[in-house]
Design a protein around this motif. Structure first.
Motif, PDB file in Angstrom:
ATOM      1  N   UNK A  44      30.728 -11.505  23.049  1.00  0.00           N
ATOM      2  CA  UNK A  44      29.823 -12.208  23.950  1.00  0.00           C
ATOM      3  C   UNK A  44      29.561 -13.628  23.499  1.00  0.00           C
ATOM      4  N   UNK A  45      29.490 -13.816  22.165  1.00  0.00           N
ATOM      5  CA  UNK A  45      29.226 -15.155  21.639  1.00  0.00           C
ATOM      6  C   UNK A  45      30.413 -16.097  21.823  1.00  0.00           C
ATOM      7  N   UNK A  46      31.600 -15.534  21.640  1.00  0.00           N
ATOM      8  CA  UNK A  46      32.791 -16.392  21.644  1.00  0.00           C
ATOM      9  C   UNK A  46      33.279 -16.738  23.040  1.00  0.00           C
ATOM     10  N   UNK A  47      32.975 -15.885  24.021  1.00  0.00           N
ATOM     11  CA  UNK A  47      33.484 -16.178  25.373  1.00  0.00           C
ATOM     12  C   UNK A  47      32.624 -17.256  26.025  1.00  0.00           C
ATOM     13  N   UNK A  48      33.288 -18.307  26.439  1.00  0.00           N
ATOM     14  CA  UNK A  48      32.587 -19.437  27.068  1.00  0.00           C
ATOM     15  C   UNK A  48      33.225 -19.746  28.407  1.00  0.00           C
ATOM     16  N   UNK A  49      32.581 -20.607  29.151  1.00  0.00           N
ATOM     17  CA  UNK A  49      33.081 -20.950  30.488  1.00  0.00           C
ATOM     18  C   UNK A  49      32.703 -22.389  30.808  1.00  0.00           C
ATOM     19  N   UNK A  50      33.552 -23.040  31.584  1.00  0.00           N
ATOM     20  CA  UNK A  50      33.254 -24.394  32.066  1.00  0.00           C
ATOM     21  C   UNK A  50      32.778 -24.317  33.510  1.00  0.00           C
ATOM     22  N   UNK A  51      32.132 -25.379  33.966  1.00  0.00           N
ATOM     23  CA  UNK A  51      31.685 -25.414  35.360  1.00  0.00           C
ATOM     24  C   UNK A  51      32.885 -25.337  36.291  1.00  0.00           C
ATOM     25  N   UNK A  52      32.759 -24.636  37.392  1.00  0.00           N
ATOM     26  CA  UNK A  52      33.885 -24.471  38.320  1.00  0.00           C
ATOM     27  C   UNK A  52      34.145 -25.739  39.132  1.00  0.00           C
ATOM     28  N   UNK A  53      34.744 -26.743  38.480  1.00  0.00           N
ATOM     29  CA  UNK A  53      34.924 -28.037  39.158  1.00  0.00           C
ATOM     30  C   UNK A  53      36.098 -28.015  40.133  1.00  0.00           C
ATOM     31  N   UNK A  54      37.101 -27.186  39.853  1.00  0.00           N
ATOM     32  CA  UNK A  54      38.289 -27.177  40.718  1.00  0.00           C
ATOM     33  C   UNK A  54      38.145 -26.146  41.826  1.00  0.00           C
ATOM     34  N   UNK A  55      37.025 -26.243  42.509  1.00  0.00           N
ATOM     35  CA  UNK A  55      36.755 -25.267  43.563  1.00  0.00           C
ATOM     36  C   UNK A  55      36.443 -26.040  44.843  1.00  0.00           C
ATOM     37  N   UNK A  84      43.452 -22.009  36.272  1.00  0.00           N
ATOM     38  CA  UNK A  84      42.970 -20.857  35.505  1.00  0.00           C
ATOM     39  C   UNK A  84      42.347 -19.846  36.468  1.00  0.00           C
ATOM     40  N   UNK A  85      42.480 -18.587  36.102  1.00  0.00           N
ATOM     41  CA  UNK A  85      41.850 -17.542  36.916  1.00  0.00           C
ATOM     42  C   UNK A  85      40.348 -17.535  36.675  1.00  0.00           C
TER      43      UNK A  85
END
Lengths: 436, 475
Positions: A44-55, A84-85
């Motif tokens: 949980x700590x290691x999984x990160x995400x960026x804002x969905x800009x390519x949407x 990316x998915x």
């Protein structure tokens, strides 16, 4: 905006419990098992995400502009234009607070591969006014769901729902050609459609003589055609406080639906050559008995005036100390003996029924157009629906024509036939009244 | 609807309701899979099956008690309290070393069932607890009332026997007068409850009311006279020199009046009056409009009667025939066991109110806690280490997918199709668990084969270090 979410406090507690149990039991298995929750915590700590800009998102609102009470379909298409998915994408469209979603959902949770598009479709019920849709909000999570990125998405396409009282084609447009007085009646007279023949009288026009019959029988006869008549109609709009109710949150009120029906009725009648007036029940103005009164006239300026007055009647607050019985009685007086009365009311109490009955005593032609706003999903609603239907029957038994405008059904067709029948009966019932 | 009808009433918009079906399905499959593995390894499938059955019944009962309808509430009562009592009995009768295992699975099943039924909520638990207590009290009242009725019937029977079997005319007369007094008194008491006035046409009600008033007075007077005469006749009975035989014709009259047909008719009048009163009162109650409080009370009352009926007709006779249980012990257990259930549910309510259980995620939290307890229990009875690791990893996976499903519900509601993101998340959650179990098993095997690697003290130090790390990062 990115935010980390604490989901694994219980896992830390489980590690502690297992470690204590392992030490207590002197069990290597439990001690090793105590490390398992920490794997989840680490993931949980290691999984990160960026804002969905390519949407990219496109919204469609159909139809707009639209009449009050009509269903409107809103479609949202979101496409992943990145490489990316997106494993956990949640999109919520910003439906204006005043509108009610009646079908589908403005929310979706999807996993989008690159280039994939997801469709969100829902239906709202239109209410009078212009409603702007805000940007839909998207949330993206990684596989561990330990972080959430939130952003508002810029949209292409429609961002407004317009709802107007005069939207849509006039119900009688297919039949009218704007020729004044083109409404056939059962009474014989001048016209184009054959009605009957009668004995020739001196002075009858030569083009009405039945020359074919004269050639066959040697007797002169005059042809009667179905007569064109034009009526004077007063639309009586019930906007009392009692009528400012809706079938549910976000649904148009009975007054909004009545106003729409009144505008459509007035427009249709004026298109085919009738003079139309307006009486608004429930307001307190400087008119007779406080009525908001416009005498019957014709013309496009008059139509605009009627529409503006009806819109104003919907928007303003109405006083509670108005005497509706007096106003209903006054309508019959000021409308004149030859006017037909079209009452537009949801019939939520007995006042309009009493008025229709009293107008019947004055031998006025009457039509009752009643928009239905009563819901049948509750016992109270079902009881109110029975009462309303009883009121419609009482109106009918007093000699009035009634039109029950149910939710979800088109007003146009019912109006078209009902008003035509009413005009025919009116012309037949009072030979001297209303026609010209 | 792949999993049958819903027991909760979810919001279509979100913010409340149970987790989405796919996530809950994965969590349920995880728990059931671990239970099956444990059942195979321990050879006690029937115990776990019984626990699962009564847990499901209990959770369904709690959910039904949250409904508004009378029938639903009655069914809820009949499921909740008996189910919870049976669950306690099942767990308590498991042998001591295996009790943590059974208790852990009971918790896990309860967590999953309550997540499905969406009842792991303080308000729902409080409502079920209050209604359960009410039905228990009604059960006691029914039992007490039943005892009074049985006593009255026994008294009537004794009176009738006394009259019929009396040796002297004086004794017969006394018994007859007592029977008259009892029947007249009963008719006088039930007369106001009979719907005589209501069944009379409106224009004739006034004279009927007056007639009823006169009848009441006459009945009261007659009952008092009969009772008084009976008491005075006792004096006659106690005086040997006085006897009714001395009065000519009385013996024949007393004999005629004390025949079985006359006495039977007399008692039948009293019984019929009572029956009509009960029916009239029942009809009155059922035809009244029920508000929420009345519905709850009525359902608890009906359920209380049901408990007593089941206890008298099924449990006690069964216990009498069984060599294992004594009927007195069974009755005592039936009286005490619900109190234990109330204490346990009260403690759960306190935990929910105090925030010890995550808000809105009580079901998955309970299931995860149950699996952790199961893991400890499995290690205690010496079950294979992979099962212990599986239970712990299963607990984490159940919590992960369960809380994820709840989050989806809260954000998106129940309308949108979200199976794909739920399955994607579940693959990660279960996959991590599987990999972790395999890794831990391999590590344990390596420790067993290679000395020096994975020494207990070293592992303890590692775990303490990991705990410190966990406390720092706190999930």
């Amino acid at each position: 905006m990115r935010r980390r979410r604490a989901r694994w406090r219980g896992a830390v507690a489980a590690t502690a419990v297992l470690a204590v149990a392992g030490l207590w039991n002197r069990s290597a298995t439990l001690l090793l098992a105590a490390a398992i929750p920490l794997v989840y915590v680490t993931h949980g700590m290691l999984s990160t995400v960026d804002s969905p800009s390519a949407l990219s998102v496109r919204r469609t609102v159909d139809p707009t502009p639209v009449a009050p009470g009509q269903p409107v379909t809103v479609s949202l298409a979101a496409t992943n234009e990145g490489d990316r998915t997106l494993t956990d994408l949640r999109i919520v469209d910003s439906v204006p607070d005043e509108l009610q979603v009646v079908d589908g959902s403005p929310r979706a949770g999807v996993a989008l591969d690159p280039g994939e598009t997801c469709a969100i479709e829902y239906t709202v019920v239109a209410r009078r006014g212009d409603y702007d849709f805000e940007q839909p909000r998207a949330r993206l999570r990684p596989s561990g769901a330990g972080m959430v990125a939130t952003m508002d998405l810029a949209t292409d396409g429609d961002d407004r729902l317009a709802c107007r009282l005069d939207s849509g084609a006039p119900p009688l447009g297919d039949h009218g050609d704007d020729f004044v007085g083109q409404l056939t009646s059962d009474r014989p007279g001048r016209g184009v459609q054959f009605h009957s023949t009668r004995e020739y009288r001196h002075g009858d026009a030569a083009d009405r003589i039945d020359w074919r019959g004269y050639a066959q029988r040697g007797e002169l006869a005059t042809v009667n055609y179905e007569r064109w008549v034009s009526a004077s109609v007063v639309v009586v709009l019930d906007v009392r406080e009692r009528c400012r109710v809706a079938a549910g949150p976000g649904r148009p009120t009975a007054v909004e639906r009545s106003a729409y029906a009144a505008v459509r009725t007035a427009t249709a009648l004026m298109r085919i050559g009738h003079d139309v007036g307006l009486a608004v029940i429930g307001r307190d103005t400087t008119g007779p008995a406080g009525l908001d009164w416009i005498p019957p006239r014709a013309g496009s300026n008059h139509r605009s005036r009627l529409k503006a007055r009806i819109e104003h009647a919907v928007d303003v607050d109405v006083p509670s100390d108005v005497d509706p019985a007096l106003q209903f009685r006054k309508v019959a007086e000021v409308a004149g003996a030859n006017s037909q009365l079209v009452l537009v009311s949801p019939l939520l109490d007995d006042e309009p029924v009493d008025a229709v009955t009293s107008w019947g005593a004055l031998e006025r032609a009457r039509v009752v157009l009643s928009p239905d706003v009563v819901t049948g999903t509750t016992v109270g609603g079902q009881l109110e629906a029975v009462r309303r239907r009883t009121r419609l029957v009482r109106c009918q038994s007093s000699g009035a024509h009634t039109i029950d405008w149910r939710r979800g059904t088109a007003l146009a067709l019912a109006l078209e036939y009902a008003l035509e029948i009413e005009a025919r009966q009116s012309a037949r019932a009072s030979p001297s009244g209303g026609g010209r | 609807m792949p999993f049958g009808p819903r027991l909760d009433r979810p919001s279509a918009v979100g913010d409340e309701g149970r987790a989405r079906e796919t996530s809950l399905g994965v969590a349920a499959v995880t728990v059931v899979g671990l239970a099956l593995a444990t059942a195979v390894l321990t050879g006690r499938a029937s115990v776990l099956g019984g626990i699962a059955l009564v847990v499901g019944t209990t959770a369904a009962g709690v959910a039904m008690l949250d409904r508004d309808g009378l029938g639903q509430k009655v069914v809820g009562h009949l499921c909740f309290l008996p189910g919870a009592v049976l669950l306690g009995v099942l767990v308590a009768t498991v042998p001591g070393d295996r009790s943590p295992l059974a208790a852990g699975f009971a918790l896990a099943f309860l967590g999953i069932a309550s997540a499905w039924a969406d009842v792991a909520d303080a308000a729902v638990v409080e409502s079920a607890l209050a209604q359960g207590v009410l039905s228990y009290v009604f059960g006691l009242v029914w039992a007490l009332g039943g005892g009074v009725v049985v006593g009255a019937l026994y008294l009537c029977w004794t009176l009738a026997t006394l009259v019929l079997d009396a040796q002297t005319p004086s004794a017969t007369a006394v018994g007859l007068l007592a029977a008259f007094a009892v029947v007249l008194g009963v008719v006088r008491l039930v007369l106001p409850a009979l719907p005589v006035v209501q069944l009379t046409p409106r224009d004739r009600r006034r004279p009927v009311r007056a007639r009823l008033g006169r009848a009441k007075r006459a009945l009261s007077l007659s009952a008092a006279v009969a009772a008084g005469t009976a008491v005075l006749s006792l004096a006659v009975l106690a005086t040997p020199s006085l006897s009714l035989r001395q009065v000519p014709g009385v013996v024949a009259a007393v004999d005629a009046l004390s025949s079985a047909s006359v006495l039977g008719a007399l008692l039948a009048v009293g019984g019929l009056a009572l029956l009509v009163t009960v029916v009239a009162a029942g009809v009155r109650q059922t035809t009244r409009q029920f508000d929420e409080t009345r519905t709850r009370t009525a359902a608890a009352g009906i359920a209380g009667g049901g408990y007593v009926a089941v206890l008298c007709l099924a449990v006690v006779p069964e216990a009498n025939e069984s060599a294992l249980f004594d009927s007195v012990l069974v009755v005592g257990g039936v009286l005490v066991a619900p109190l234990v259930v109330f204490v346990v549910f009260g403690a759960a309510l306190v935990a929910l109110r105090a925030g010890l259980v995550p808000e809105g995620a009580g079901g998955p939290a309970l299931a995860a806690a149950g699996l952790v307890v199961t893991g400890i229990g499995a290690d205690s009875v010496g079950l294979p280490a992979p099962l212990v690791f599986g239970c712990v990893a299963g607990a984490l996976a159940v919590w992960d997918v369960g809380s994820f499903g709840l989050g989806v519900t809260a954000e998106l509601g129940h309308r949108p199709e979200t199976r794909r993101i739920e399955l994607t998340h579940a693959v990660f959650a279960v996959g991590i668990g599987v990999v972790t179990v395999l890794g831990a098993t391999a590590l344990l095997a390596a420790r067993a084969t290679t000395s020096g690697i994975g020494h207990t003290a070293a592992m303890t130090a590692a775990v303490i270090g990991a705990l410190l790390l966990g406390a720092l990062i706190r999930g």
